[in-house]
Scaffold this active site. Structure first.
Site, PDB file in Angstrom:
ATOM      1  N   ASP A  67      31.958  46.986  44.515  1.00 56.76           N
ATOM      2  CA  ASP A  67      30.692  46.496  43.971  1.00 56.76           C
ATOM      3  C   ASP A  67      29.629  46.290  45.044  1.00 56.76           C
ATOM      4  O   ASP A  67      29.925  46.314  46.241  1.00 56.76           O
ATOM      5  CB  ASP A  67      30.917  45.197  43.179  1.00 56.76           C
ATOM      6  N   ASP A 136      36.127  32.532  37.930  1.00 54.47           N
ATOM      7  CA  ASP A 136      36.098  32.753  36.474  1.00 54.47           C
ATOM      8  C   ASP A 136      36.988  33.926  36.061  1.00 54.47           C
ATOM      9  O   ASP A 136      36.907  34.404  34.937  1.00 54.47           O
ATOM     10  CB  ASP A 136      34.651  32.950  35.986  1.00 54.47           C
ATOM     11  N   HIS A 138      37.062  36.988  37.426  1.00 58.33           N
ATOM     12  CA  HIS A 138      36.538  38.357  37.544  1.00 58.33           C
ATOM     13  C   HIS A 138      37.229  39.156  38.645  1.00 58.33           C
ATOM     14  O   HIS A 138      37.688  38.608  39.641  1.00 58.33           O
ATOM     15  CB  HIS A 138      35.012  38.376  37.715  1.00 58.33           C
ATOM     16  N   GLU A 143      32.680  40.204  34.941  1.00 59.16           N
ATOM     17  CA  GLU A 143      32.638  38.814  34.501  1.00 59.16           C
ATOM     18  C   GLU A 143      33.339  38.655  33.143  1.00 59.16           C
ATOM     19  O   GLU A 143      33.566  39.654  32.441  1.00 59.16           O
ATOM     20  CB  GLU A 143      31.172  38.375  34.395  1.00 59.16           C
TER      21      GLU A 143
HETATM   22  C1  GLP Z   1      32.940  38.264  44.728  1.00 62.51           C
HETATM   23  C2  GLP Z   1      33.421  39.719  44.664  1.00 62.51           C
HETATM   24  C3  GLP Z   1      34.855  39.806  44.189  1.00 62.51           C
HETATM   25  C4  GLP Z   1      35.732  38.810  44.935  1.00 62.51           C
HETATM   26  C5  GLP Z   1      35.209  37.422  44.729  1.00 62.51           C
HETATM   27  C6  GLP Z   1      36.093  36.347  45.366  1.00 62.51           C
HETATM   28  O1  GLP Z   1      32.546  37.798  43.495  1.00 62.51           O
HETATM   29  N1  GLP Z   1      32.596  40.502  43.832  1.00 62.51           N
HETATM   30  O2  GLP Z   1      35.330  41.127  44.350  1.00 62.51           O
HETATM   31  O3  GLP Z   1      37.054  38.919  44.477  1.00 62.51           O
HETATM   32  O4  GLP Z   1      33.894  37.381  45.285  1.00 62.51           O
HETATM   33  O5  GLP Z   1      35.591  35.960  46.613  1.00 62.51           O
HETATM   34  P1  GLP Z   1      36.384  35.016  47.618  1.00 62.51           P
HETATM   35  O6  GLP Z   1      37.517  35.822  48.138  1.00 62.51           O
HETATM   36  O7  GLP Z   1      35.364  34.705  48.674  1.00 62.51           O
HETATM   37  O8  GLP Z   1      36.837  33.830  46.843  1.00 62.51           O
END
Ligand code: GLP
Length: 271
Positions: A67, A136, A138, A143
């Site tokens: 993404d 959440d 995702h 989402e």
């Molecule tokens: C973002 C990314 C996700 C990732 C998430 C968790 O939202 N788009 O791909 O899994 O962050 O991030 P963290 O590892 O910092 O908790």
């Protein structure tokens, strides 16, 4: 679906790095799906170290990121391209032409998303996809409510995700509201998937994803339907799992499978 519980975040990250390293050694032109987020950093640091100190070769590896924020140029310090460049790409010998991160600066997002899907196909599909998980539930930026069959497209981020990601920006108002993300259906086509979740803040959502119903309300739960998906959790992220003793029991006994097979072979061959 397999659940691995490691003692801490460091060990969970190393487990993920081991899976990726093994796959690169097996197939030097691996098509690797990559994730951003702080959880991935330990694995990226270790992969970079293995390149520097052990010559792990990324020259033929092809990468596709999940993404990117819509509206951010790759040079923006909070863009996912920048994250990947700083934390992985600049430390390894990857061919720049083999790197794919969705562009945040497209005039025709729908057309771009279609071509991203085509590029994944043309590369032979993703061999192994690394995932994190949002609070959440995702994966990528899929989402709650995202179709479980969705493809690469523009998604509107939830308020919760915007608040979570605000820590990386000067002000919450600066967090982009939209992102281009691979769809749940796109992710599910990867041949092998590893999802890493660490820390107490991920405990409830990890339990929902691993042991709850398969639902678009927790898009990570769809991995329950994948033939080769592994959740790699640390103790804290695993703390709300009902069957965590069973997952540990499986891990403890796994090495015995080979022993049993050897016994059966010997019995069949009369050895
Ligand atoms: C973002 C990314 C996700 C990732 C998430 C968790 O939202 N788009 O791909 O899994 O962050 O991030 P963290 O590892 O910092 O908790």
């Amino acid at each position: 679906m397999e659940v691995i519980i490691e003692a801490n975040a460091e060990k969970a990250g190393l487990f993920a790095a081991n899976v990726i390293t093994t796959q690169i050694l097996r197939k030097p032109n691996l098509v690797l799906g990559l994730a951003t987020g702080s959880t991935a950093l330990i694995a990226y640091r270790e992969l970079a170290r293995r390149h520097k100190e052990g010559g792990l070769d990324f020259s033929k590896v092809v990468t596709f990121n999940l993404d990117e924020y819509l509206g951010l140029p790759p040079t923006h310090p909070q863009s996912y391209y920048h994250f990947m460049y700083e934390n992985l790409f600049r430390h390894i010998n990857i061919d720049k032409g083999n790197i794919h991160v969705p562009s945040g600066l497209v005039l025709d997002p729908a057309g771009f998303c279609d071509s991203y899907e085509q590029e994944i196909k043309a590369a032979g599909g993703i061999d192994i996809q690394l995932l994190g998980i949002g609070r959440d539930g995702h994966i990528g930026f899929n989402e709650p409510g995202s179709s479980l069959g969705s493809r690469t497209r523009v998604k509107t981020l939830t308020r919760e995700t915007i608040a979570d990601n605000a820590r990386f920006f000067a002000r919450e108002e600066e967090v982009p509201r939209f992102a281009i993300t691979m769809g749940v259906g796109t992710i599910m086509e990867a041949r092998h998937i590893i999802l890493v979740a660490t820390g107490a803040a991920k405990a409830d959502v990890a339990a929902a994803a691993v042991e709850g119903p398969v639902t678009a309300s927790v898009t990570a739960s769809v991995l329950q339907l994948h033939p080769d998906a592994v959740y790699i959790l640390d103790e804290e992220a695993a703390s709300a799992l009902k069957r965590r003793d069973y997952y540990r029991w499986i891990q403890e006994n796994k090495h015995l499978v080979n022993k049993v097979i050897s016994q059966q072979i010997r019995a069949r061959l009369g050895m």
